[in-house]
Design an enzyme around this catalytic site. Structure first.
Site, PDB file in Angstrom:
ATOM      1  N   LYS A  67      18.585 -30.954   2.746  1.00 24.18           N
ATOM      2  CA  LYS A  67      17.532 -31.943   3.035  1.00 24.18           C
ATOM      3  C   LYS A  67      17.706 -33.113   2.077  1.00 24.18           C
ATOM      4  O   LYS A  67      18.282 -32.951   1.002  1.00 24.18           O
ATOM      5  CB  LYS A  67      16.147 -31.324   2.810  1.00 24.18           C
ATOM      6  CG  LYS A  67      15.027 -32.074   3.505  1.00 24.18           C
ATOM      7  CD  LYS A  67      14.891 -31.652   4.962  1.00 24.18           C
ATOM      8  CE  LYS A  67      13.925 -32.507   5.734  1.00 24.18           C
ATOM      9  NZ  LYS A  67      13.714 -31.957   7.092  1.00 24.18           N
ATOM     10  N   ASP A  87      13.819 -37.247   9.904  1.00 24.71           N
ATOM     11  CA  ASP A  87      12.598 -36.488   9.595  1.00 24.71           C
ATOM     12  C   ASP A  87      11.496 -37.560   9.524  1.00 24.71           C
ATOM     13  O   ASP A  87      11.669 -38.647  10.102  1.00 24.71           O
ATOM     14  CB  ASP A  87      12.753 -35.719   8.269  1.00 24.71           C
ATOM     15  CG  ASP A  87      11.647 -34.681   8.046  1.00 24.71           C
ATOM     16  OD1 ASP A  87      11.724 -33.593   8.617  1.00 24.71           O
ATOM     17  OD2 ASP A  87      10.672 -34.971   7.318  1.00 24.71           O
TER      18      ASP A  87
HETATM   19  P1  NDP Z   1       7.315 -39.170  12.162  1.00 23.67           P
HETATM   20  O1  NDP Z   1       7.560 -40.080  11.011  1.00 23.67           O
HETATM   21  O2  NDP Z   1       7.867 -39.530  13.490  1.00 23.67           O
HETATM   22  O3  NDP Z   1       5.758 -38.921  12.296  1.00 23.67           O
HETATM   23  C1  NDP Z   1       4.978 -38.342  11.287  1.00 23.67           C
HETATM   24  C2  NDP Z   1       3.795 -39.195  11.132  1.00 23.67           C
HETATM   25  O4  NDP Z   1       2.691 -38.393  10.759  1.00 23.67           O
HETATM   26  C3  NDP Z   1       3.992 -40.233  10.010  1.00 23.67           C
HETATM   27  O5  NDP Z   1       3.892 -41.479  10.579  1.00 23.67           O
HETATM   28  C4  NDP Z   1       2.856 -39.965   9.042  1.00 23.67           C
HETATM   29  O6  NDP Z   1       2.146 -41.135   8.650  1.00 23.67           O
HETATM   30  C5  NDP Z   1       1.917 -39.150   9.861  1.00 23.67           C
HETATM   31  N1  NDP Z   1       1.164 -38.332   8.980  1.00 23.67           N
HETATM   32  C6  NDP Z   1       1.452 -38.004   7.718  1.00 23.67           C
HETATM   33  N2  NDP Z   1       0.484 -37.273   7.216  1.00 23.67           N
HETATM   34  C7  NDP Z   1      -0.422 -37.129   8.181  1.00 23.67           C
HETATM   35  C8  NDP Z   1      -1.648 -36.464   8.271  1.00 23.67           C
HETATM   36  N3  NDP Z   1      -2.129 -35.799   7.241  1.00 23.67           N
HETATM   37  N4  NDP Z   1      -2.329 -36.487   9.427  1.00 23.67           N
HETATM   38  C9  NDP Z   1      -1.844 -37.138  10.462  1.00 23.67           C
HETATM   39  N5  NDP Z   1      -0.686 -37.821  10.438  1.00 23.67           N
HETATM   40  C10 NDP Z   1       0.006 -37.804   9.308  1.00 23.67           C
HETATM   41  O7  NDP Z   1       7.839 -37.739  11.724  1.00 23.67           O
HETATM   42  P2  NDP Z   1       8.252 -36.496  12.626  1.00 23.67           P
HETATM   43  O8  NDP Z   1       7.431 -36.420  13.846  1.00 23.67           O
HETATM   44  O9  NDP Z   1       9.721 -36.504  12.730  1.00 23.67           O
HETATM   45  O10 NDP Z   1       7.876 -35.299  11.650  1.00 23.67           O
HETATM   46  C11 NDP Z   1       6.604 -34.661  11.662  1.00 23.67           C
HETATM   47  C12 NDP Z   1       6.741 -33.277  11.046  1.00 23.67           C
HETATM   48  O11 NDP Z   1       7.688 -32.505  11.786  1.00 23.67           O
HETATM   49  C13 NDP Z   1       7.252 -33.245   9.600  1.00 23.67           C
HETATM   50  O12 NDP Z   1       6.671 -32.143   8.937  1.00 23.67           O
HETATM   51  C14 NDP Z   1       8.746 -32.992   9.778  1.00 23.67           C
HETATM   52  O13 NDP Z   1       9.315 -32.416   8.636  1.00 23.67           O
HETATM   53  C15 NDP Z   1       8.714 -32.017  10.938  1.00 23.67           C
HETATM   54  N6  NDP Z   1       9.949 -31.858  11.702  1.00 23.67           N
HETATM   55  C16 NDP Z   1      10.597 -32.938  12.238  1.00 23.67           C
HETATM   56  C17 NDP Z   1      11.746 -32.742  12.988  1.00 23.67           C
HETATM   57  C18 NDP Z   1      12.448 -33.858  13.663  1.00 23.67           C
HETATM   58  O14 NDP Z   1      13.417 -33.586  14.374  1.00 23.67           O
HETATM   59  N7  NDP Z   1      12.037 -35.101  13.506  1.00 23.67           N
HETATM   60  C19 NDP Z   1      12.329 -31.400  13.175  1.00 23.67           C
HETATM   61  C20 NDP Z   1      11.529 -30.349  12.631  1.00 23.67           C
HETATM   62  C21 NDP Z   1      10.400 -30.589  11.918  1.00 23.67           C
HETATM   63  P3  NDP Z   1       2.114 -41.677   7.124  1.00 23.67           P
HETATM   64  O15 NDP Z   1       3.464 -42.207   6.895  1.00 23.67           O
HETATM   65  O16 NDP Z   1       1.095 -42.766   7.129  1.00 23.67           O
HETATM   66  O17 NDP Z   1       1.734 -40.596   6.181  1.00 23.67           O
HETATM   67  O1  2IT Z   2      13.031 -30.286   9.642  1.00 20.93           O
HETATM   68  C1  2IT Z   2      13.962 -30.371  10.466  1.00 20.93           C
HETATM   69  O2  2IT Z   2      14.441 -29.369  11.016  1.00 20.93           O
HETATM   70  C2  2IT Z   2      14.473 -31.705  10.805  1.00 20.93           C
HETATM   71  N1  2IT Z   2      13.948 -32.690  10.312  1.00 20.93           N
HETATM   72  C3  2IT Z   2      15.648 -31.846  11.727  1.00 20.93           C
HETATM   73  C4  2IT Z   2      16.930 -31.626  10.976  1.00 20.93           C
HETATM   74  C5  2IT Z   2      18.189 -31.893  11.742  1.00 20.93           C
HETATM   75  O3  2IT Z   2      19.250 -31.786  11.095  1.00 20.93           O
HETATM   76  O4  2IT Z   2      18.171 -32.183  12.938  1.00 20.93           O
END
Ligand code: NDP
Ligand code: 2IT
Length: 445
Positions: free
Chosen positions: A124, A164
């Site tokens: 990461k 992420d």
């Molecule tokens: P994004 O950046 O697309 O969206 C996340 C958003 O959620 C940010 O804009 C953030 O805003 C907001 N946020 C942060 N804290 C809060 C809160 N307490 N309540 C509501 N909204 C909040 O990120 P992702 O959708 O990619 O990631 C979301 C989650 O999923 C993370 O935990 C990530 O690690 C996980 N994840 C993502 C993967 C991927 O492929 N993208 C894969 C697996 C897991 P702000 O910046 O203002 O805090």
């Molecule tokens: O938390 C996660 O699994 C991710 N943000 C995606 C990682 C990846 O290599 O696609």
């Protein structure tokens, strides 16, 4: 073997790294039994070697804004474990990023990636850079400066970063462009690439789709489906968006989304053009959801609150770590929620998890539930290696199959005496066994 000693040593060695402690503690708690049944793990020091990253790179990232002012952010890459494949895991750009958060995410990633059945180790990285409110040129300059350091330690067979929080297709493009220039190779060194330059169909939707495929399998164990169910989703980013699409497709009704400013409750359901509007909100780079209630007057905005107070059948936390506390969990249970599946990484604090588990609510932990994102990254790597592109249907079918197999692994290792499934134990033990056995085969290195 006394795993609490190992935990105490870790806390002493890395004081203050609370999220990292939390993630390690959860895994150690789950694997105690299998570690005692397999003394070869203790003899080979598997646990001690697994909980420390192979290496951590930290570096400074100087960049200039549109007014010519210079800023310095911190950059990191944690290469945690590569026993079963190249280091693999996302990059997070968010002001809260620190070593503890990235170590928790990297540690989780080892087991998540093992569960996908694909050959990927865990890693990461990221930066405390805040993309919010920045111009595209500022984001480009930051991404280029970040890659000027990162490129030295990554490669398609070494370490393959992805997105992420705060890192999507745009940022991956800017970083890939700089890598390609420095390395003079157009290779699959990053995933989440654009379709025109090596990306895979379905990768943008994959984490959300996978989350819902996993929840569907969980519901099926109780002869339930998404048809007619109400669903609370938090966040409105990449994961939340894909989950909302798939829930709607399966006949469920998504009634909430959220941002750091509060949550939206839409009793008529967030579907169709409203899901497209989620994407428009994201594109503003402002991270607020309140405008949704102005656009769609049937919806109401609750400032500074989280969506878990709404009565729903299914809850999918898809925003960030530690966003569901014990009170939230009790409210969900008292409101008759059947299933909680973690789309985000570690969104439920341990006390909340215990509330779900002791009430025998179907509870799916992040490393199983959201593994569809990295699994589809693995499929992107395969397509890059073979220099072919699979169709949307082919990638979706493989993703669906992988999520089903992760569910089967959880049931295999997590079935309780009463016949219900402890998905936390199942996911941790299944992921651990694969990595621990590989480490045994590879010797003490
Ligand atoms: P994004 O950046 O697309 O969206 C996340 C958003 O959620 C940010 O804009 C953030 O805003 C907001 N946020 C942060 N804290 C809060 C809160 N307490 N309540 C509501 N909204 C909040 O990120 P992702 O959708 O990619 O990631 C979301 C989650 O999923 C993370 O935990 C990530 O690690 C996980 N994840 C993502 C993967 C991927 O492929 N993208 C894969 C697996 C897991 P702000 O910046 O203002 O805090
Ligand atoms: O938390 C996660 O699994 C991710 N943000 C995606 C990682 C990846 O290599 O696609």
């Amino acid at each position: 073997m006394d795993l609490s000693n190992i935990m105490n040593e870790l806390v002493k060695k890395h004081p203050g790294e609370l999220e990292y402690h939390q993630a390690v503690h959860e895994v150690l708690e789950s694997i105690e039994e299998v570690v005692n049944e397999n003394p070869q793990f203790e003899a080979a020091g598997i646990i001690e070697r697994l909980i420390e990253p192979d290496r951590v790179l930290t570096f400074k990232v100087p960049w200039m804004d549109d007014e010519g002012k210079v800023f310095v952010n911190l950059g990191y890459r944690i290469q945690f474990n590569n026993a079963i494949g190249p280091y693999k895991g996302g990059l997070r750009f968010h002001p809260s990023v620190n070593l503890s958060i990235l170590k928790f995410l990297g540690f989780e990633q080892i087991f998540k990636n093992a569960l996908t059945t694909l050959p990927m180790g865990g890693g990461k990285g990221g930066s405390d850079f805040n993309p919010k409110g920045k111009s595209d040129n500022e984001i480009m300059r930051f991404c280029q400066a970040f890659m000027l350091e990162l490129w030295k330690i990554i490669g398609p067979e070494t370490d393959v970063p992805a997105g992420d929080i705060g890192v999507g297709g745009k940022e991956i493009g800017f970083m890939f462009g700089m890598y390609k220039k420095l390395q003079r190779e157009h290779v699959g060194v990053l995933t989440g690439k654009g379709l025109g330059w090596g990306g895979s169909l379905i990768r943008p939707e994959a984490t959300g789709f996978g989350t819902v495929y996993f929840a569907k399998e969980m519901l099926a164990t109780k002869n339930e489906t998404f048809e007619g169910k109400t669903v609370a989703i938090s966040g409105f980013g990449n994961v939340a968006w894909g989950a909302a699409l798939k829930v709607t497709e399966l006949g469920g009704k998504v009634v909430t989304l959220s941002g750091p400013d509060g949550y939206i409750y839409d009793p008529e359901g967030i579907s169709g053009e409203k899901i497209d509007y989620m994407l428009e909100l994201r594109a503003t780079n402002m991270d607020i959801v309140s405008p949704y209630a102005e656009e769609f007057p049937e919806a109401k905005f609750y400032a500074g609150k989280r969506p878990w107070e709404v009565k729903v059948d299914v809850a999918l936390p898809c925003a960030t770590q530690n966003e569901v506390d014990k009170n939230d969990a009790e409210t969900l249970v008292n409101n008759g929620c059947l299933c909680v599946a973690e789309g985000a990484n570690m969104p439920c604090i341990p006390d909340a998890m215990h509330v779900f588990q002791s009430n025998r609510i179907l509870f799916g932990p992040a490393k199983a539930v959201n593994a569809g994102g990295v699994a589809t990254s693995g499929l992107e790597m395969s397509q890059n290696s073979m220099k072919i592109a699979w169709t949307r249907e082919e990638v979706d079918a493989k993703l669906h199959h992988i999520m089903k197999s992760i569910h089967e692994a959880c049931v295999k290792y997590g079935t309780r005496d009463d016949g219900s499934t402890d998905y936390v134990k199942g996911a941790n033990v299944a992921g651990f066994m694969k990595v621990a056995n590989a480490m045994l085969d590879l010797g003490v290195i």
